[in-house]
Design a protein around this motif. Structure first.
Motif, PDB file in Angstrom:
ATOM      1  N   THR A 175       0.834  -1.209   0.000  1.00  0.00           N
ATOM      2  CA  THR A 175       0.000   0.000   0.000  1.00  0.00           C
ATOM      3  C   THR A 175       0.865   1.255   0.000  1.00  0.00           C
ATOM      4  O   THR A 175       0.616   2.201  -0.758  1.00  0.00           O
ATOM      5  CB  THR A 175      -0.952   0.007   1.211  1.00  0.00           C
ATOM      6  OG1 THR A 175      -1.846  -1.113   1.119  1.00  0.00           O
ATOM      7  CG2 THR A 175      -1.772   1.291   1.258  1.00  0.00           C
ATOM      8  N   LEU A 205      -7.744   6.895  -2.172  1.00  0.00           N
ATOM      9  CA  LEU A 205      -7.456   6.075  -0.994  1.00  0.00           C
ATOM     10  C   LEU A 205      -8.050   6.715   0.258  1.00  0.00           C
ATOM     11  O   LEU A 205      -8.641   6.038   1.101  1.00  0.00           O
ATOM     12  CB  LEU A 205      -5.941   5.909  -0.844  1.00  0.00           C
ATOM     13  CG  LEU A 205      -5.426   4.897   0.180  1.00  0.00           C
ATOM     14  CD1 LEU A 205      -5.745   3.480  -0.270  1.00  0.00           C
ATOM     15  CD2 LEU A 205      -3.922   5.052   0.377  1.00  0.00           C
ATOM     16  N   ALA A 214      -5.735  -1.218   4.581  1.00  0.00           N
ATOM     17  CA  ALA A 214      -5.042  -1.566   3.345  1.00  0.00           C
ATOM     18  C   ALA A 214      -6.056  -1.868   2.243  1.00  0.00           C
ATOM     19  O   ALA A 214      -7.213  -2.190   2.512  1.00  0.00           O
ATOM     20  CB  ALA A 214      -4.130  -2.772   3.574  1.00  0.00           C
TER      21      ALA A 214
END
Length: 448
Positions: A175, A205, A214
């Motif tokens: 990530t 994100l 994640a």
């Protein structure tokens, strides 16, 4: 209680870093016979929680937890003591000392932060070693269940090979590598594919929510953690830690394979094969009209997965001599990763500014239960981060003073006191604006 534990660790870590950073200025100042008037943890506007004068220096604790400072005589700093600067220079003042001595005093805090971070990482490597899932050991590829991963063009079973042309060593770092990267390479069914990471990836994100975690996962076996109370199979012979290995006779290895199999038998009674205490058992179950059997999945750690034979973890132990380069390498990676993220924060199109956080964000990275390994890992990271931030060439930060001193050493011309005063004010305003923005982000996320 959890908030108290997090807050206590945050305050302890922050206090340690501030005191040692200011000590980095204090010690060389004393060595060069410069008078230090104050040494403070936190700021003491109007009053102090605690203070005591020893020799020429007042040591104390302020009530505003925004950092700390040492007040060095004859220096334009956050105290903005213009009255002192209007008087003729004294031999014990900062401004009376050679430029090289002033430079060392200014760099002392940053030096301590970097050395402390490296030292902590070295000792962590020596004491705990490293245990992680190597990315190359995820032989059957990733599990894609997050919509963001789908948007990136990833599919379950893909093997992520590189990010920006560099191999990813640890699966847990994927990530972060995507956050810092611009492109990635995968293997899909034996074919190598190159793909771009969208410029606004960080924004996407962040938009998932602060608890989303994640977005990439290894493929997990179908380990049952429990049965839902109102499930069709509440009374079925299903136990926690059962591993589903087949659905109506069709073998499965991973949990992600179960969804399509259950979808074939909606509303039917079928059997699942579970592995229990090393033996296989067929268990009759009912499949709901939604294509599930009402069980809770999960509860397995990487250590459990290694014991079950799904993944091989890397477990490295270091002698003290080996821990030195390992700790240095981790420190360098921490610094370079942080610099990459900072670059993206200053590029509005990435949306990385949404991830900028203040005290709540920093405090939240500490665990709910105290762990010495986690505490020192986070403290090392914060120390390196604090060192780099203070090195930025912004007036009011150490880096700003360093730039002005280097200018003097190169050109032989010292910036005027008035210029330094104005620069200090501008820098202070910039820092306050950044502080308000970062903590405003925290508050927005907290209530949104």
């Amino acid at each position: 209680m959890e908030i108290f534990i997090k807050a206590s660790q945050f305050i302890l870590s922050l206090s340690l870093l501030i005191v040692l950073h200011e000590l980095g200025h204090f010690i060389p100042a004393k060595l060069f016979k410069i008078k230090v008037e104050k040494f403070y943890l936190f700021f003491d506007y109007k009053f102090s929680i605690l203070k005591k004068k020893i020799g020429d220096t007042v040591y104390g604790i302020g009530w505003i937890p925004l950092g700390g400072y040492v007040k060095i005589a004859g220096m334009i700093d956050e105290s903005m003591d213009t009255e002192q600067m209007a008087l003729p220079p004294k031999p014990w003042e900062f401004r009376s000392k050679p430029a090289w001595q002033r430079l060392i005093v200014m760099l002392g805090g940053v030096f301590v932060n970097f050395v402390l971070g490296i030292f902590i990482y070295i000792m962590l490597m020596y004491a705990y070693g490293e245990k992680y899932l190597p990315n190359e050991n995820v032989k059957d590829g990733i599990w894609v269940q997050d919509s963001l991963a789908v948007k990136l063009g990833l599919q379950t079973g893909d093997k992520v090979l590189t990010v920006d042309g560099e191999k990813v060593k640890k699966f847990s770092e994927l990530t972060l590598e995507f956050i810092n990267g611009n492109s990635y390479q995968i293997e899909r069914n034996g074919t190598i594919l190159d793909k771009e990471i969208p410029e606004d990836f960080i924004s996407q994100l962040m938009d998932r929510g602060k608890d989303a975690g994640a977005f990439l996962f290894p493929r997990y076996p179908f380990v049952i953690a429990g049965v839902q109370k109102d499930s069709l199979n509440a009374t079925a012979n299903i136990l926690p830690k059962d591993i589903v290995t087949a659905i109506n006779g069709t073998p499965i290895v991973y949990y992600d394979e179960a969804k399509s199999e259950f979808a074939k038998h909606k509303g039917q009674e079928i059997s699942i094969t579970v592995k229990r205490n090393g033996t296989l058992q067929d268990v009759p179950v009912k499949v709901s009209s939604y294509g599930n059997i009402g069980v809770v999945f999960g509860g397995t750690s990487f250590n459990d997965l290694e014991k079950l034979g799904y993944y091989k973890l890397a477990n490295k132990e270091y002698s003290f001599a080996e821990a030195i380069p390992a700790g240095w390498s981790k420190s360098w990676k921490t610094l370079t990763d942080y610099v990459k993220q900072l670059k993206k924060i200053f590029n509005p199109s990435t949306g990385a500014y949404k991830g900028l956080g203040g005290f709540i964000s920093i405090g939240s990275i500490f665990p709910d239960e105290f762990s010495a390994e986690s505490f020192w890992n986070i403290t090392a990271f914060l120390s390196i981060m604090l060192g780099f931030m203070n090195l930025l060439p912004i007036p009011a930060l150490d880096g700003g003073h360093v730039v002005f001193t280097l200018w003097e050493m190169i050109t032989g011309r010292k910036p005027g006191d008035k210029f330094l005063e104005y620069a200090q004010v501008v820098g202070f305003v910039l820092l306050i604006a950044l502080l308000l923005f970062a903590n405003g982000n925290d508050i927005f996320r907290l209530f949104n």
